[in-house]
Design an enzyme around this catalytic site. Structure first.
Site, mmCIF file in Angstrom:
data_model
loop_
_atom_site.group_PDB
_atom_site.id
_atom_site.type_symbol
_atom_site.label_atom_id
_atom_site.label_comp_id
_atom_site.label_asym_id
_atom_site.label_seq_id
_atom_site.Cartn_x
_atom_site.Cartn_y
_atom_site.Cartn_z
ATOM 1 N N CYS A 1 1.307 4.008 -1.845
ATOM 2 C CA CYS A 1 0.776 4.898 -2.610
ATOM 3 C C CYS A 1 -0.406 4.592 -3.551
ATOM 4 C CB CYS A 1 1.888 5.484 -3.507
ATOM 5 S SG CYS A 1 2.647 4.166 -4.530
ATOM 6 N N HIS B 1 5.257 4.224 -8.878
ATOM 7 C CA HIS B 1 4.781 5.039 -7.630
ATOM 8 C C HIS B 1 3.344 5.722 -8.436
ATOM 9 C CE1 HIS B 1 4.296 7.714 -4.456
ATOM 10 N NE2 HIS B 1 4.464 8.831 -5.208
#
EC number: 3.4.19.12
Length: 490
Positions: free
Chosen positions: A138, A441
């Site tokens: 990510c 994330h």
């Protein structure tokens, strides 16, 4: 199990299909359930081998072993894994052909397209393409989506001629790269170009940057593996390597076509400052003036440092603020961070300045000025800092403008700049969700043709300016506002 169509994985032992660990994790649960019957029996050598249950990503065709917790690059003696891969590719190609005609009709009908964009307030836009997560990638996806929405930068790469690296048996076919291939004929510029071309074309909902990640593994050893990485560090390495490859050209053809007035800008201190300019330095490159004054004799030292981005501390007095709407104390703003970066600072005992007049290290002050602003101003908020034992995250909300960031007061010679040449408008924001640099994330917000989108790996959704403004930004990308032509320029 959950009927999700996101991130499907097929078990190569029983052919069942489940969702990946970044959806609901049913593929991993399937593996764990398969191990339970064996725990009550003494494992034989044959049973031990059977436990290495391998599954395949139906989108990128990469294979993964949950027991080893790693991707698999080898095959069986009969090449069974490759046969499954080719079968899935054939299924995808046949499905893609029929799906392409359906999507083309939808795109041709602009009124229908606009209706689809407004379904339920924030549905996935047809023209926007997500990036599949290849295993904690990510950090890469957020940076790629941000750079793809910087128009000048993106268009340059998309207009480059393609470099065909495949030949022989694989010519014209989609190839699968493995980490063990030993192929040194790789081009970061070429794979970066292919990735940018795949975004915003509207032909698919998500693109797998497998080939680009393969090249990253080859030329950036720091990013090998599947652990979470720092998005800012990746961005710097990516821009540095793009700059170096563009300087040298590829296949003997130089791609450095930037005018020579920018040739004094460099991707980093490691790059030659007098080297050829590239699109990287022409767009992101600025120059800082670093002034150091000896407090004993008053001697002043000046030096000029090229930069691609500015790393800003969040002032210590704001670090306890956890939310935007807290009443106690003032709210931290981006201007506070910029002021802290450029204000006069007295160096502490560990940073004593070697004064050439005094011939020894002396107490001194330091101040930064911006001598030249870049076309795209990249601001990195230093949210991660080291304590005695671990790296902590500063979770403070920092208010930032979406339009009209005025940088004139930080310039060395503001009188030489035009009325609008120092104004910047926001084009992209990278956000880190979570508590630590090695976990959490990354997602990105970016503006495209007047609309804001939220990029969360494979998922892309429409959003609004209020949502963007409330984000706890980690990296901010501002584009220089173009001055309006006056009557004499019309």
């Amino acid at each position: 199990v959950c009927r999700s169509n996101k991130s499907p994985w097929v078990c190569l032992t029983c052919s069942s299909v489940h969702c990946g660990r970044y959806v609901n994790g049913h593929a991993k649960k399937h593996y764990e359930d398969a191990q339970i019957p064996m725990t009550n029996h003494k494992k034989t050598e044959k049973q031990e081998k059977v436990q290495h249950t391998v599954c395949m990503d139906c989108s990128s065709y990469s294979t993964y072993c949950y027991r080893c917790d790693d991707f698999v690059v080898n095959d069986t003696k009969l090449g069974l894994v490759q046969k499954v891969r080719e079968h899935l590719q054939n299924l995808e190609n046949s499905a893609f052909t029929s799906d392409r005609h359906r999507k083309r009709k939808l795109l041709e009908n602009s009124s229908l397209n606009s209706k689809l964009l407004k379904v339920n307030g924030s549905s996935t836009a047809l023209c926007a393409t997500g990036l599949r997560n290849l295993g904690n990638t990510c950090f890469m996806n957020a940076i790629l989506q941000s750079l793809s929405n910087i128009q000048q930068f993106c268009c340059y790469f998309k207009e480059l001629p393609a470099v065909e690296l495949r030949n022989g048996k694989t010519a014209g076919r989609r190839t699968y790269h493995t980490r063990s291939q030993g192929d040194n004929n790789v081009s970061l510029v070429e794979e970066f170009r292919k990735t940018l071309c795949a975004l915003w074309q509207g032909s698919q909902t998500a693109f797998s940057p497998e080939s680009l990640f393969y090249v990253v593994w080859k030329i950036m050893p720091n990013f090998r593996g599947y652990q979470q990485q720092d998005a800012h560090e990746f961005m710097r390495y990516l821009l540095d390597h793009l700059h170096l490859e563009l300087q040298g050209g590829f296949n003997g053809v130089s791609r450095s076509v930037i005018p020579q007035e920018n040739s004094n800008l460099s991707a980093s201190n490691k790059c030659c400052i007098n080297g050829a300019s590239t699109v990287v330095t022409a767009i992101f490159g600025g120059v800082l003036q670093n002034e150091v004054n000896c407090l004993i004799c008053g001697t002043e030292s000046r030096k000029f440092d090229p930069f691609l981005d500015l790393s800003l501390d969040i002032p210590s007095q704001f670090r306890n603020k956890r939310t935007k709407n807290q009443d106690s104390g003032p709210m931290c703003t981006l201007r506070d961070c910029l002021r802290s970066f450029t204000d006069l600072e007295e160096l502490d005992e560990t940073e004593l300045y070697m004064c050439h007049k005094c011939k020894k290290k002396q107490k001194s002050t330091k101040k930064f000025w911006i001598q030249k602003l870049p076309k795209v101003l990249c601001l990195h908020l230093k949210r991660f800092h080291w304590t005695a034992y671990l790296r902590n995250k500063v979770d403070t909300y920092v208010e930032f403008p979406l339009r009209g960031l005025d940088m004139k007061c930080y310039l060395l010679e503001p009188e030489n700049s035009g009325p609008e040449s120092c104004l910047y408008d926001l084009v992209a924001v990278v956000v880190h969700h979570g508590s630590g640099v090695g976990s959490g994330h990354y997602t990105a917000y970016a503006a495209h043709e007047g609309r804001w989108f939220h990029f969360n790996d494979s998922t892309v959704t429409l959003t609004d300016e209020d949502t963007v403004g409330k984000a706890k930004a980690y990296i901010l990308f501002y584009v220089e506002r173009q001055p309006r032509p006056g009557p004499d320029k019309l």
